[in-house]
Scaffold this motif. Structure first.
Motif, mmCIF file in Angstrom:
data_model
loop_
_atom_site.group_PDB
_atom_site.id
_atom_site.type_symbol
_atom_site.label_atom_id
_atom_site.label_comp_id
_atom_site.label_asym_id
_atom_site.label_seq_id
_atom_site.Cartn_x
_atom_site.Cartn_y
_atom_site.Cartn_z
ATOM 1 N N ARG A 174 25.888 36.474 48.027
ATOM 2 C CA ARG A 174 25.063 37.620 48.391
ATOM 3 C C ARG A 174 23.844 37.179 49.196
ATOM 4 N NH1 ARG A 174 26.371 42.269 45.557
ATOM 5 N NH2 ARG A 174 27.797 41.986 43.804
ATOM 6 N N LEU A 191 32.824 43.207 53.882
ATOM 7 C CA LEU A 191 32.103 43.283 52.619
ATOM 8 C C LEU A 191 30.598 43.307 52.862
ATOM 9 C CD1 LEU A 191 32.620 43.226 49.508
ATOM 10 C CD2 LEU A 191 32.266 40.738 49.643
ATOM 11 N N ARG A 242 34.930 40.762 44.108
ATOM 12 C CA ARG A 242 34.234 41.810 44.862
ATOM 13 C C ARG A 242 35.141 42.428 45.916
ATOM 14 N NH1 ARG A 242 29.091 40.349 47.667
ATOM 15 N NH2 ARG A 242 29.061 42.603 47.843
ATOM 16 N N GLN A 256 37.462 44.844 44.212
ATOM 17 C CA GLN A 256 36.771 46.013 43.677
ATOM 18 C C GLN A 256 36.135 46.874 44.770
ATOM 19 O OE1 GLN A 256 33.786 45.075 40.762
ATOM 20 N NE2 GLN A 256 33.169 47.191 40.459
ATOM 21 N N GLU A 257 35.422 46.245 45.712
ATOM 22 C CA GLU A 257 34.653 46.998 46.693
ATOM 23 C C GLU A 257 35.432 47.348 47.949
ATOM 24 O OE1 GLU A 257 30.784 45.196 47.369
ATOM 25 O OE2 GLU A 257 30.795 44.354 45.339
ATOM 26 N N LEU A 258 36.428 46.528 48.311
ATOM 27 C CA LEU A 258 37.232 46.804 49.506
ATOM 28 C C LEU A 258 38.614 47.342 49.164
ATOM 29 C CD1 LEU A 258 36.414 43.692 51.766
ATOM 30 C CD2 LEU A 258 35.426 45.986 51.908
#
Length: 361
Positions: A91, A286, A314, A317-319
């Motif tokens: 991040r 992302l 991630r 989950q996010e994409l």
């Protein structure tokens, strides 16, 4: 050559001084620059140049004396010194500091925020254009090098040549063989070679605005001295070409680069994104990530190695990705491949599509 960090490190000894190169793409660039200096030196000794220059003398390599006096500062300027790039490829840095002014109460050393370190280098893009006139850019184009190079010896040679050939009348008379290595490809190269720096800046600002980058984030990026005008242009051009959700946020992440080599990592990652091509249509990347993870259909593609377990979770989950692929410009070791495979990633190494400066072999 040694390999005790994220990149292989090369030491180059030339007639124009010692140079350091971190990674094979930087190695290719430095070898191109040595070749350009040799060609400029040869040109400066010809009768054609002497007549056209009216007696003016071009002393290619005089910057080597300064390099000998300050080898550490010169090496830093040529791109060495990054030994911790692999520490944070996840991040972005914390959002506690969003201002653009320095604060001497903030911690120094390893605890100093990334954004403060980036601000400490402010002036790079502005400094890189100092003294580079139209004639210097014309010579850079003829030699196939970056007119805003961070190599101090080549920069001085281009500035001196631009001063001697202010009307750009000599460059059209001198025949220089096409260099064996070319450090910048046509699309971005033509822009930085031929356009006035201010025109390039305005075009970059326009593209950044179209990506939806906030004024604050854009300002942080443009004042980050670890980018030259050319590397800024390369990064922005790559993201603008793809222009999917997440590209603007990635530019914000790139604004946190604290070393020149780290800045180039962001540039090369964005260029690899364009190399996915039409067959792997990118729909998003992302957010809040220093590593580009692109969504192509139901697949997540990570460009360069990162924290595989965290990024993989991630991405799913996010994409909404179902399969995970890592693309590396270099070669992954068997141990690295095994580790990534254990985390659910398929590895494709030696991928250079999209890179404007491919790794040296």
């Amino acid at each position: 050559m040694k390999a005790d960090g994220y990149y292989q490190e090369f030491h180059i000894q030339s007639d124009f001084g010692a140079m350091e190169a971190e990674g094979r793409t930087v190695l290719r660039t430095r070898l191109t620059e040595v070749d350009a200096l040799a060609r400029l030196s040869e040109v400066s000794k010809t009768e054609t140049f002497a007549r056209a220059a009216g007696g003016a003398v071009l002393d290619v390599g005089k910057g080597v004396a300064a390099a000998v006096k300050d080898p550490e500062g010169t090496a830093k300027g040529i791109g060495s010194g990054l030994k911790r790039l692999g520490v944070n490829l996840g991040r972005k840095a914390g959002r506690a500091f969003d201002g653009v002014t320095k604060d001497d109460k903030k911690p120094e050393g390893p605890d100093k925020p990334a954004r403060d370190k980036a601000l400490d280098a402010a002036g790079g893009a502005a400094d890189s254009v100092f003294g580079v006139n139209g004639a210097a850019r014309a010579w850079a184009k003829k030699l196939g090098v970056d007119p805003y190079t961070t190599n101090p010896v080549l920069h001085q040679a281009l500035v001196d040549m631009g001063r001697i050939d202010a009307a750009a009348s000599i460059v059209v008379k001198i025949v220089v063989p096409i260099p064996a290595l070319v450090a910048t490809t046509a699309t971005v190269g033509d822009l930085v070679w031929e356009a006035d720096p201010e025109a390039v800046r305005k075009e970059n600002e326009r593209r950044v605005d179209e990506l939806g980058v906030s004024k604050e984030a854009a300002h942080r990026f443009f004042v980050n001295g670890n980018y030259t005008l050319t590397s800024q242009t390369r990064l922005i051009a790559a993201l603008h070409t793809v222009a999917v959700p997440g590209c603007g946020d990635y530019l914000d992440a790139a604004s946190e680069a604290t070393e020149e080599r780290e800045a180039l990592f962001f540039v090369e990652s964005a260029e690899m994104l364009t190399g996915l091509g039409n067959a792997d249509r990118v729909s998003a990347i992302l957010a809040d990530s220093r590593t580009i993870v692109a969504k192509t259909g139901t697949q997540a593609v990570a460009l360069l190695k990162a924290s595989a377990v965290e990024i993989g979770g991630r991405a799913r989950q996010e994409l909404g990705a179902r399969t995970l692929v890592v693309r590396l410009s270099g070669k992954a070791t068997p141990a690295a491949k095994a580790g990534l495979a254990a985390a659910g990633w398929t590895v494709k190494d030696g991928v250079v599509a999209g890179l404007r400066v491919p790794p040296a072999e």
